[in-house]
Design a protein around this motif. Sequence first.
Motif, PDB file in Angstrom:
ATOM      1  N   VAL A  30       0.483  -0.982  -0.181  1.00  0.00           N
ATOM      2  CA  VAL A  30       0.332  -0.134  -0.006  1.00  0.00           C
ATOM      3  C   VAL A  30       0.714   1.597   0.037  1.00  0.00           C
ATOM      4  O   VAL A  30       1.776   1.171   0.987  1.00  0.00           O
ATOM      5  N   LEU A  31       0.091   1.933  -0.650  1.00  0.00           N
ATOM      6  CA  LEU A  31       1.459   3.039  -0.894  1.00  0.00           C
ATOM      7  C   LEU A  31       0.784   4.574  -1.121  1.00  0.00           C
ATOM      8  O   LEU A  31      -0.458   4.978  -1.758  1.00  0.00           O
ATOM      9  N   LEU A  32       1.398   4.744  -0.402  1.00  0.00           N
ATOM     10  CA  LEU A  32       0.476   7.069  -0.163  1.00  0.00           C
ATOM     11  C   LEU A  32       1.718   8.233  -0.979  1.00  0.00           C
ATOM     12  O   LEU A  32       3.003   7.790  -0.450  1.00  0.00           O
ATOM     13  N   CYS A  33       2.076   8.465  -1.455  1.00  0.00           N
ATOM     14  CA  CYS A  33       2.011   9.989  -2.192  1.00  0.00           C
ATOM     15  C   CYS A  33       1.411  11.139  -2.041  1.00  0.00           C
ATOM     16  O   CYS A  33       0.520  11.969  -3.022  1.00  0.00           O
ATOM     17  N   ARG A  34       1.201  11.971  -1.135  1.00  0.00           N
ATOM     18  CA  ARG A  34       0.180  13.098  -0.855  1.00  0.00           C
ATOM     19  C   ARG A  34       0.813  14.178  -1.958  1.00  0.00           C
ATOM     20  O   ARG A  34      -0.316  14.724  -2.470  1.00  0.00           O
ATOM     21  N   PRO A  35       1.929  14.639  -2.199  1.00  0.00           N
ATOM     22  CA  PRO A  35       1.935  15.756  -2.595  1.00  0.00           C
ATOM     23  C   PRO A  35       1.444  15.617  -4.308  1.00  0.00           C
ATOM     24  O   PRO A  35       0.972  16.172  -4.846  1.00  0.00           O
ATOM     25  N   ARG A  36       1.506  14.181  -4.546  1.00  0.00           N
ATOM     26  CA  ARG A  36       0.813  13.756  -6.174  1.00  0.00           C
ATOM     27  C   ARG A  36      -0.127  13.111  -5.706  1.00  0.00           C
ATOM     28  O   ARG A  36      -1.060  12.773  -6.998  1.00  0.00           O
ATOM     29  N   ARG A  37      -0.791  13.098  -4.779  1.00  0.00           N
ATOM     30  CA  ARG A  37      -2.424  12.934  -4.534  1.00  0.00           C
ATOM     31  C   ARG A  37      -2.788  11.531  -5.161  1.00  0.00           C
ATOM     32  O   ARG A  37      -4.189  11.083  -5.870  1.00  0.00           O
ATOM     33  N   PHE A  38      -1.795  10.599  -4.777  1.00  0.00           N
ATOM     34  CA  PHE A  38      -1.518   9.123  -5.046  1.00  0.00           C
ATOM     35  C   PHE A  38      -2.208   8.380  -4.045  1.00  0.00           C
ATOM     36  O   PHE A  38      -0.754   8.290  -2.876  1.00  0.00           O
ATOM     37  N   LEU A  39      -2.600   7.354  -3.644  1.00  0.00           N
ATOM     38  CA  LEU A  39      -3.132   6.200  -2.988  1.00  0.00           C
ATOM     39  C   LEU A  39      -3.436   5.153  -3.935  1.00  0.00           C
ATOM     40  O   LEU A  39      -4.016   4.905  -4.449  1.00  0.00           O
ATOM     41  N   GLY A  40      -2.388   3.923  -3.926  1.00  0.00           N
ATOM     42  CA  GLY A  40      -2.565   2.669  -4.648  1.00  0.00           C
ATOM     43  C   GLY A  40      -2.660   1.685  -3.728  1.00  0.00           C
ATOM     44  O   GLY A  40      -1.145   1.111  -3.176  1.00  0.00           O
ATOM     45  N   ALA A  41      -2.895   0.409  -4.228  1.00  0.00           N
ATOM     46  CA  ALA A  41      -2.890  -1.028  -3.601  1.00  0.00           C
ATOM     47  C   ALA A  41      -2.281  -1.521  -4.673  1.00  0.00           C
ATOM     48  O   ALA A  41      -3.247  -1.856  -5.456  1.00  0.00           O
ATOM     49  N   ARG A  42      -1.283  -2.851  -3.992  1.00  0.00           N
ATOM     50  CA  ARG A  42      -1.697  -4.085  -5.720  1.00  0.00           C
ATOM     51  C   ARG A  42      -1.120  -5.014  -4.479  1.00  0.00           C
ATOM     52  O   ARG A  42       0.119  -5.689  -3.249  1.00  0.00           O
ATOM     53  N   THR A  43      -2.339  -6.798  -4.641  1.00  0.00           N
ATOM     54  CA  THR A  43      -2.194  -7.604  -3.727  1.00  0.00           C
ATOM     55  C   THR A  43      -1.539  -8.639  -4.483  1.00  0.00           C
ATOM     56  O   THR A  43      -2.733  -9.016  -5.380  1.00  0.00           O
ATOM     57  N   ALA A  44      -1.530  -9.688  -3.975  1.00  0.00           N
ATOM     58  CA  ALA A  44      -1.202 -11.386  -4.848  1.00  0.00           C
ATOM     59  C   ALA A  44      -1.251 -11.995  -3.874  1.00  0.00           C
ATOM     60  O   ALA A  44      -0.307 -12.602  -2.690  1.00  0.00           O
ATOM     61  N   SER A 105       2.465  -3.688   7.931  1.00  0.00           N
ATOM     62  CA  SER A 105       4.158  -3.716   8.535  1.00  0.00           C
ATOM     63  C   SER A 105       4.216  -2.335   8.798  1.00  0.00           C
ATOM     64  O   SER A 105       3.321  -1.600   8.495  1.00  0.00           O
ATOM     65  N   ALA A 106       5.192  -2.189   9.325  1.00  0.00           N
ATOM     66  CA  ALA A 106       5.529  -0.801   9.739  1.00  0.00           C
ATOM     67  C   ALA A 106       5.677  -0.139   8.668  1.00  0.00           C
ATOM     68  O   ALA A 106       5.847  -0.780   7.044  1.00  0.00           O
ATOM     69  N   VAL A 107       5.828   1.025   8.634  1.00  0.00           N
ATOM     70  CA  VAL A 107       5.136   2.132   7.726  1.00  0.00           C
ATOM     71  C   VAL A 107       6.471   2.662   7.490  1.00  0.00           C
ATOM     72  O   VAL A 107       7.867   2.715   7.847  1.00  0.00           O
ATOM     73  N   HIS A 108       7.004   2.620   6.062  1.00  0.00           N
ATOM     74  CA  HIS A 108       8.270   2.655   5.486  1.00  0.00           C
ATOM     75  C   HIS A 108       8.375   4.371   4.437  1.00  0.00           C
ATOM     76  O   HIS A 108       7.294   4.456   4.393  1.00  0.00           O
ATOM     77  N   THR A 109       9.969   5.103   4.239  1.00  0.00           N
ATOM     78  CA  THR A 109       9.215   6.610   3.547  1.00  0.00           C
ATOM     79  C   THR A 109      10.249   6.223   2.375  1.00  0.00           C
ATOM     80  O   THR A 109      11.527   5.463   2.539  1.00  0.00           O
ATOM     81  N   GLY A 110       9.741   7.060   1.425  1.00  0.00           N
ATOM     82  CA  GLY A 110      11.087   7.165  -0.024  1.00  0.00           C
ATOM     83  C   GLY A 110      10.804   8.171  -0.196  1.00  0.00           C
ATOM     84  O   GLY A 110       9.916   8.976  -0.348  1.00  0.00           O
ATOM     85  N   LEU A 111      11.296   8.311  -1.968  1.00  0.00           N
ATOM     86  CA  LEU A 111      10.806   9.581  -2.279  1.00  0.00           C
ATOM     87  C   LEU A 111      11.070   8.843  -4.207  1.00  0.00           C
ATOM     88  O   LEU A 111      11.693   7.936  -4.801  1.00  0.00           O
ATOM     89  N   SER A 112       9.924   9.635  -4.947  1.00  0.00           N
ATOM     90  CA  SER A 112       9.651   8.864  -6.163  1.00  0.00           C
ATOM     91  C   SER A 112       9.526  10.375  -7.202  1.00  0.00           C
ATOM     92  O   SER A 112       8.536  11.217  -6.679  1.00  0.00           O
ATOM     93  N   ASP A 113       9.469  10.185  -8.518  1.00  0.00           N
ATOM     94  CA  ASP A 113       9.008  11.225  -9.183  1.00  0.00           C
ATOM     95  C   ASP A 113       7.595  10.263 -10.240  1.00  0.00           C
ATOM     96  O   ASP A 113       6.753  10.758 -10.561  1.00  0.00           O
ATOM     97  N   ASP A 114       7.444   8.958  -9.208  1.00  0.00           N
ATOM     98  CA  ASP A 114       6.427   8.104 -10.342  1.00  0.00           C
ATOM     99  C   ASP A 114       5.669   7.570  -9.243  1.00  0.00           C
ATOM    100  O   ASP A 114       6.294   6.274  -9.461  1.00  0.00           O
ATOM    101  N   PRO A 115       5.164   7.289  -8.190  1.00  0.00           N
ATOM    102  CA  PRO A 115       4.860   6.771  -7.209  1.00  0.00           C
ATOM    103  C   PRO A 115       4.407   5.340  -8.046  1.00  0.00           C
ATOM    104  O   PRO A 115       4.129   4.735  -6.874  1.00  0.00           O
ATOM    105  N   ARG A 116       3.198   5.677  -8.781  1.00  0.00           N
ATOM    106  CA  ARG A 116       2.570   4.642  -9.127  1.00  0.00           C
ATOM    107  C   ARG A 116       3.417   3.333  -9.838  1.00  0.00           C
ATOM    108  O   ARG A 116       3.602   2.223  -9.596  1.00  0.00           O
TER     109      ARG A 116
END
Length: 128
Positions: A30-44, A105-116
């Motif tokens: 599950v990934l959230l990028c507030r500045p880009r207004r992106f929330l996405g999840a992928r599961t399998a 899991s615990a929440v982790h952070t990072g930087l990205s130019d393309d959250p998807r």
Amino acid sequence: MPAPRSPFQYAIVRVVPRVERGECFNAGIVLLCRPRRFLGARTALDIRRLAALAPDLDPETVRPHLVAIERVAAGEASGGPIATLGPAERFHWLVAPSSTIIQPSAVHTGLSDDPRAELEHLFASLVG
């Protein structure tokens, strides 16, 4: 000039077939990028891993919970009332500590130019 990278937060979705034993395997991101207004999840669901940890557990009892995570993240009406919340609220609801068969899991952070693309990369490297 490339777009600046934006901060994001993510959590790994884990399947814990027998909570009392603590054994688990990764089943999503599950990934959230507030500045880009992106929330996405992928599961399998890895059926072989599930069978190794809990041979008596029917995968069809687990799969709907993983699908629900994706629906809530996407804000789909089929995700229920939580899916109507804003992206940040949905993210925090999805990654709240849990003692059920599906645990973040615990929440982790990072930087990205393309959250998807980051979601796909994290899924491939941590789940796939």
